[in-house]
Design a protein around this motif. Sequence first.
Motif, PDB file in Angstrom:
ATOM      1  N   ALA A  23       0.821  -1.215   0.000  1.00  0.00           N
ATOM      2  CA  ALA A  23       0.000   0.000   0.000  1.00  0.00           C
ATOM      3  C   ALA A  23       0.848   1.255   0.000  1.00  0.00           C
ATOM      4  CB  ALA A  23      -0.918  -0.009   1.206  1.00  0.00           C
ATOM      5  N   LYS A  24       0.444   2.215  -0.799  1.00  0.00           N
ATOM      6  CA  LYS A  24       1.090   3.532  -0.833  1.00  0.00           C
ATOM      7  C   LYS A  24       0.320   4.540   0.015  1.00  0.00           C
ATOM      8  CE  LYS A  24       4.043   1.939  -3.777  1.00  0.00           C
ATOM      9  NZ  LYS A  24       4.005   2.230  -5.214  1.00  0.00           N
ATOM     10  N   PHE A  25      -0.937   4.206   0.365  1.00  0.00           N
ATOM     11  CA  PHE A  25      -1.769   5.137   1.122  1.00  0.00           C
ATOM     12  C   PHE A  25      -2.118   4.536   2.477  1.00  0.00           C
ATOM     13  CE2 PHE A  25      -3.649   5.982  -3.313  1.00  0.00           C
ATOM     14  CZ  PHE A  25      -2.597   6.827  -3.636  1.00  0.00           C
ATOM     15  N   TRP A  75      -8.973  -5.417  -8.905  1.00  0.00           N
ATOM     16  CA  TRP A  75      -7.774  -4.595  -9.090  1.00  0.00           C
ATOM     17  C   TRP A  75      -7.861  -3.402  -8.132  1.00  0.00           C
ATOM     18  CZ3 TRP A  75      -4.164  -6.664 -12.256  1.00  0.00           C
ATOM     19  CH2 TRP A  75      -4.602  -7.656 -13.145  1.00  0.00           C
ATOM     20  N   PRO A  76      -7.715  -3.640  -6.842  1.00  0.00           N
ATOM     21  CA  PRO A  76      -7.968  -2.583  -5.853  1.00  0.00           C
ATOM     22  C   PRO A  76      -6.968  -1.439  -5.931  1.00  0.00           C
ATOM     23  CG  PRO A  76      -6.970  -4.493  -4.808  1.00  0.00           C
ATOM     24  CD  PRO A  76      -7.293  -4.902  -6.211  1.00  0.00           C
ATOM     25  N   TYR A  77      -7.375  -0.316  -5.388  1.00  0.00           N
ATOM     26  CA  TYR A  77      -6.486   0.834  -5.298  1.00  0.00           C
ATOM     27  C   TYR A  77      -5.411   0.550  -4.247  1.00  0.00           C
ATOM     28  CZ  TYR A  77     -10.098   3.310  -7.948  1.00  0.00           C
ATOM     29  OH  TYR A  77     -10.993   3.692  -8.912  1.00  0.00           O
ATOM     30  N   SER A  78      -4.425   1.423  -4.167  1.00  0.00           N
ATOM     31  CA  SER A  78      -3.263   1.175  -3.313  1.00  0.00           C
ATOM     32  C   SER A  78      -3.588   1.477  -1.857  1.00  0.00           C
ATOM     33  CB  SER A  78      -2.078   2.018  -3.788  1.00  0.00           C
ATOM     34  OG  SER A  78      -0.883   1.595  -3.169  1.00  0.00           O
ATOM     35  N   VAL A  79      -4.407   0.601  -1.274  1.00  0.00           N
ATOM     36  CA  VAL A  79      -4.902   0.808   0.093  1.00  0.00           C
ATOM     37  C   VAL A  79      -4.262  -0.210   1.030  1.00  0.00           C
ATOM     38  CG1 VAL A  79      -7.067   1.746  -0.759  1.00  0.00           C
ATOM     39  CG2 VAL A  79      -6.901  -0.704  -0.284  1.00  0.00           C
ATOM     40  N   LEU A 102      -7.391   8.991  -5.827  1.00  0.00           N
ATOM     41  CA  LEU A 102      -7.261   7.570  -5.499  1.00  0.00           C
ATOM     42  C   LEU A 102      -6.701   6.826  -6.694  1.00  0.00           C
ATOM     43  CD1 LEU A 102     -10.674   7.235  -3.686  1.00  0.00           C
ATOM     44  CD2 LEU A 102      -8.428   7.361  -2.634  1.00  0.00           C
ATOM     45  N   LYS A 103      -5.602   6.130  -6.472  1.00  0.00           N
ATOM     46  CA  LYS A 103      -4.891   5.490  -7.570  1.00  0.00           C
ATOM     47  C   LYS A 103      -4.581   4.034  -7.265  1.00  0.00           C
ATOM     48  CE  LYS A 103      -4.336   9.433  -9.865  1.00  0.00           C
ATOM     49  NZ  LYS A 103      -5.011   9.683 -11.160  1.00  0.00           N
ATOM     50  N   GLU A 117     -10.702  -3.715   2.810  1.00  0.00           N
ATOM     51  CA  GLU A 117     -11.373  -4.350   1.680  1.00  0.00           C
ATOM     52  C   GLU A 117     -11.880  -3.269   0.725  1.00  0.00           C
ATOM     53  OE1 GLU A 117     -14.451  -7.050   2.720  1.00  0.00           O
ATOM     54  OE2 GLU A 117     -13.161  -8.314   3.976  1.00  0.00           O
ATOM     55  N   HIS A 118     -11.677  -3.497  -0.573  1.00  0.00           N
ATOM     56  CA  HIS A 118     -12.167  -2.568  -1.592  1.00  0.00           C
ATOM     57  C   HIS A 118     -13.281  -3.278  -2.354  1.00  0.00           C
ATOM     58  CE1 HIS A 118     -11.127   0.296  -5.196  1.00  0.00           C
ATOM     59  NE2 HIS A 118     -12.397   0.351  -4.838  1.00  0.00           N
ATOM     60  N   THR A 119     -14.497  -2.876  -2.062  1.00  0.00           N
ATOM     61  CA  THR A 119     -15.685  -3.535  -2.600  1.00  0.00           C
ATOM     62  C   THR A 119     -16.399  -2.617  -3.579  1.00  0.00           C
ATOM     63  OG1 THR A 119     -15.949  -4.744  -0.526  1.00  0.00           O
ATOM     64  CG2 THR A 119     -17.867  -4.655  -1.966  1.00  0.00           C
TER      65      THR A 119
END
Length: 283
Positions: A32-34, A151-155, A51-52, A160-162
């Motif tokens: 994760a970057k964020f 393909w979730p963001y850099s979290v 958000l990337k 969880e990215h839903t």
Amino acid sequence: MGDDVLATPNAATVPLGSGLPTREELLVHYPAKFTWHELKTFINSGDLGLLKRDQKLQQRYNLWLTGVKEKYGSTANYLMNFRLQWGKPDTLSLLGSAVHDAGMSTPPVFETIPAEDLSVLRELPPLPADAPAYFSESTPPEYISIIQNDWPYSVPAEVEHTLVWTRVPIFHPGLVPESIRARVELDGLWGFTGNDSPPPSPSTLPACLPAPAEWGFTLDKMIKSEKGTAEEDELVRLAGLPVHNFVKNRWKEGEWETAWFVNPPRLQSVPGLAHVHVFARHK
């Protein structure tokens, strides 16, 4: 101690693959970057373009997307003909989720189609007369497809990215009056659940700018509306309230903290088919 070391994913035990990433690959090869705080700051700043996805993961995604377009004809075809599972649990994700939906057993809206027809875009059937006017916490499951973002963001790894896809609209004239229509069409909608404290103030954004620096982001590149009046802010909040209530009901506030957003209509990947991004962290 030795068992803990062996159990910890690393580049030696998790080879870098291609196609959809696993959770272990995300953890080891695309860290994760964020931070969670930065993620909430970006969402509350008003420019959802902050958000990337990890740049290396984005390259992998681009290669995968080429194959998807060869097989399905377009991203929209892939979603409509394969990935979205209307009224059913998400059984296709490699990432999984700690949230399990009750009652998601409604027969699918679409029947399975032959493989040779995958490249033909399957149109959404007309909504029946008794369909709800807009998406809310009471929308029947046959109009919804809840999936993990492959393909979730850099979290952070624990987030969880839903994606919540819906056949009924999110932006509706009954929710978005003309006085805020331009603002919503530029900014979208967003909100937060599961925390009694207010989200990070947009004024703190400059302190978070090192995180998206590799994407070349600077304050002068922000795309957002001018600050509105208190009355306009309240109208925007009310426009997002049905989504907010849905998120609050699914991700129970005693167990989850979330940050959610809906891209403005101009950024919808499938015209006429809206979706909500939900970032959820278990407490």
